[in-house]
Design a protein around this motif. Structure first.
Motif, PDB file in Angstrom:
ATOM      1  N   GLN A 100      11.175   1.606  -7.013  1.00 36.72           N
ATOM      2  CA  GLN A 100       9.913   2.348  -6.967  1.00 36.72           C
ATOM      3  C   GLN A 100       9.150   2.059  -5.678  1.00 36.72           C
ATOM      4  O   GLN A 100       8.584   2.962  -5.054  1.00 36.72           O
ATOM      5  N   PHE A 101       9.155   0.804  -5.278  1.00 35.51           N
ATOM      6  CA  PHE A 101       8.507   0.389  -4.040  1.00 35.51           C
ATOM      7  C   PHE A 101       9.164   1.071  -2.835  1.00 35.51           C
ATOM      8  O   PHE A 101       8.485   1.552  -1.916  1.00 35.51           O
ATOM      9  N   GLY A 102      10.482   1.134  -2.835  1.00 33.73           N
ATOM     10  CA  GLY A 102      11.209   1.755  -1.736  1.00 33.73           C
ATOM     11  C   GLY A 102      11.034   3.262  -1.664  1.00 33.73           C
ATOM     12  O   GLY A 102      11.122   3.854  -0.583  1.00 33.73           O
ATOM     13  N   GLN A 103      10.779   3.888  -2.786  1.00 34.81           N
ATOM     14  CA  GLN A 103      10.580   5.337  -2.817  1.00 34.81           C
ATOM     15  C   GLN A 103       9.178   5.743  -2.364  1.00 34.81           C
ATOM     16  O   GLN A 103       8.995   6.829  -1.815  1.00 34.81           O
ATOM     17  N   THR A 104       8.214   4.864  -2.578  1.00 26.53           N
ATOM     18  CA  THR A 104       6.823   5.266  -2.357  1.00 26.53           C
ATOM     19  C   THR A 104       6.139   4.586  -1.166  1.00 26.53           C
ATOM     20  O   THR A 104       5.294   5.203  -0.507  1.00 26.53           O
ATOM     21  N   ILE A 105       6.477   3.346  -0.881  1.00 30.90           N
ATOM     22  CA  ILE A 105       5.778   2.599   0.173  1.00 30.90           C
ATOM     23  C   ILE A 105       6.748   2.048   1.218  1.00 30.90           C
ATOM     24  O   ILE A 105       6.626   2.351   2.402  1.00 30.90           O
ATOM     25  N   CYS A 106       7.710   1.253   0.801  1.00 33.23           N
ATOM     26  CA  CYS A 106       8.638   0.629   1.744  1.00 33.23           C
ATOM     27  C   CYS A 106       9.809   1.569   2.019  1.00 33.23           C
ATOM     28  O   CYS A 106      10.973   1.251   1.779  1.00 33.23           O
ATOM     29  N   ARG A 107       9.479   2.737   2.549  1.00 30.82           N
ATOM     30  CA  ARG A 107      10.464   3.790   2.772  1.00 30.82           C
ATOM     31  C   ARG A 107      11.379   3.455   3.954  1.00 30.82           C
ATOM     32  O   ARG A 107      10.991   2.681   4.839  1.00 30.82           O
ATOM     33  N   PRO A 108      12.579   4.037   3.988  1.00 30.17           N
ATOM     34  CA  PRO A 108      13.502   3.751   5.093  1.00 30.17           C
ATOM     35  C   PRO A 108      12.898   4.085   6.450  1.00 30.17           C
ATOM     36  O   PRO A 108      13.013   3.319   7.404  1.00 30.17           O
ATOM     37  N   ILE A 109      12.241   5.239   6.526  1.00 31.50           N
ATOM     38  CA  ILE A 109      11.574   5.679   7.747  1.00 31.50           C
ATOM     39  C   ILE A 109      10.095   5.867   7.446  1.00 31.50           C
ATOM     40  O   ILE A 109       9.730   6.496   6.454  1.00 31.50           O
ATOM     41  N   GLY A 110       9.260   5.318   8.278  1.00 31.72           N
ATOM     42  CA  GLY A 110       7.818   5.447   8.074  1.00 31.72           C
ATOM     43  C   GLY A 110       7.272   4.692   6.892  1.00 31.72           C
ATOM     44  O   GLY A 110       6.539   5.260   6.074  1.00 31.72           O
ATOM     45  N   PRO A 111       7.595   3.397   6.783  1.00 25.49           N
ATOM     46  CA  PRO A 111       7.009   2.610   5.685  1.00 25.49           C
ATOM     47  C   PRO A 111       5.483   2.576   5.795  1.00 25.49           C
ATOM     48  O   PRO A 111       4.934   2.517   6.887  1.00 25.49           O
ATOM     49  N   LYS A 112       4.826   2.606   4.657  1.00 26.07           N
ATOM     50  CA  LYS A 112       3.364   2.684   4.627  1.00 26.07           C
ATOM     51  C   LYS A 112       2.757   1.275   4.646  1.00 26.07           C
ATOM     52  O   LYS A 112       2.267   0.775   3.637  1.00 26.07           O
ATOM     53  N   HIS A 113       2.756   0.667   5.822  1.00 28.69           N
ATOM     54  CA  HIS A 113       2.255  -0.698   5.938  1.00 28.69           C
ATOM     55  C   HIS A 113       0.790  -0.808   5.521  1.00 28.69           C
ATOM     56  O   HIS A 113       0.359  -1.834   4.989  1.00 28.69           O
ATOM     57  N   GLU A 114       0.024   0.264   5.774  1.00 31.93           N
ATOM     58  CA  GLU A 114      -1.412   0.204   5.528  1.00 31.93           C
ATOM     59  C   GLU A 114      -1.771   0.052   4.058  1.00 31.93           C
ATOM     60  O   GLU A 114      -2.868  -0.402   3.720  1.00 31.93           O
ATOM     61  N   ILE A 115      -0.855   0.432   3.162  1.00 28.39           N
ATOM     62  CA  ILE A 115      -1.146   0.290   1.724  1.00 28.39           C
ATOM     63  C   ILE A 115      -0.165  -0.659   1.043  1.00 28.39           C
ATOM     64  O   ILE A 115      -0.162  -0.767  -0.181  1.00 28.39           O
ATOM     65  N   CYS A 116       0.650  -1.352   1.832  1.00 26.28           N
ATOM     66  CA  CYS A 116       1.655  -2.253   1.255  1.00 26.28           C
ATOM     67  C   CYS A 116       0.967  -3.473   0.638  1.00 26.28           C
ATOM     68  O   CYS A 116       0.221  -4.177   1.317  1.00 26.28           O
ATOM     69  N   PRO A 117       1.240  -3.748  -0.647  1.00 25.72           N
ATOM     70  CA  PRO A 117       0.576  -4.870  -1.310  1.00 25.72           C
ATOM     71  C   PRO A 117       1.169  -6.227  -0.956  1.00 25.72           C
ATOM     72  O   PRO A 117       0.602  -7.267  -1.311  1.00 25.72           O
TER      73      PRO A 117
END
Length: 217
Positions: A186-203
């Motif tokens: 779930q984390f990989g699908q929504t935040i820690c994506r392969p391209i463009g990980p969402k560092h700004e909302i990463c817990p």
């Protein structure tokens, strides 16, 4: 390859699991029929989750047991699972696995790694998914998400999913094996994506090696 420093892992894994459980609902108990888990995981190979969901739903709406899939016309199975991709190969594979489960195991999926790995087309990831999601046994299924995230964070330093599984088993307390795949997927699908990980909302950015390296640049 070797795992990263175990002291760091011991200190951070509690934090990682806690933070991910705050934002994701565990799905490991939603559909725990071992046969459905087995077939769905076979269909998931080399395709997106939404395509797997669609293909699985169509297949099980028409054929829902090992016997019915085993004796279903291959052309009909192909049509039902087409969205999963590579449907010619997968149709024959799910039929053969279903036949073996029906004829050799009396319609009961085996609940141990050795017998699961003996099924055609079933590798360690698929077998471990059946153990975790079908039987709620402690195991660590390593898919692309788990492999990527474990290395990105710095839990391990490995070259392939099989190495990742073995290293995670060494450094992750067994109490976390069961939820780890579900949370990381779930984390990989929504935040820690392969391209463009969402560092700004990463817990868990503060314990992530990848993020900390970026911050240094």
């Amino acid at each position: 390859m070797c795992a990263k420093n175990s002291n760091k892992v011991d200190k951070s894994i509690d934090f990682i699991i806690e933070k991910l459980e705050e934002i994701y609902t565990l799905r490991i108990f939603e559909d725990s029929d071992p046969f459905r888990v087995l077939i769905r995981t076979i269909l998931s190979q080399r395709t997106r989750d939404e395509n797997t969901d669609a293909a699985s739903a169509l297949l099980f709406s028409k054929f829902s047991t090992p016997e019915t899939i085993a004796f279903a016309p291959v052309e009909e199975v192909e049509v039902l699972i087409k969205k999963s991709g590579f449907y010619h190969v997968k149709a024959r594979r799910v039929k053969e696995v279903s036949r073996i489960i029906h004829e050799d195991y009396n319609d009961t999926v085996p609940d141990n790694l050795k017998e699961l790995l003996s099924l055609p087309g079933v590798g360690r990831k698929t077998a471990n998914c059946v153990l975790v999601y079908g039987f709620h046994e402690d195991a660590i299924p390593v898919d692309v998400h788990v492999h990527r995230i474990s290395n990105r964070i710095g839990l391990v330093n490995t070259r392939n999913p099989d190495e990742t599984e073995l290293e995670l088993m060494k450094v992750i307390p067994k109490e976390y094996w069961l939820p780890l795949n579900d949370l990381f997927v779930q984390f990989g699908q929504t935040i820690c994506r392969p391209i463009g990980p969402k560092h700004e909302i990463c817990p868990i950015a503060e314990v992530c090696d990848y993020y900390n390296e970026i911050q240094k640049e």
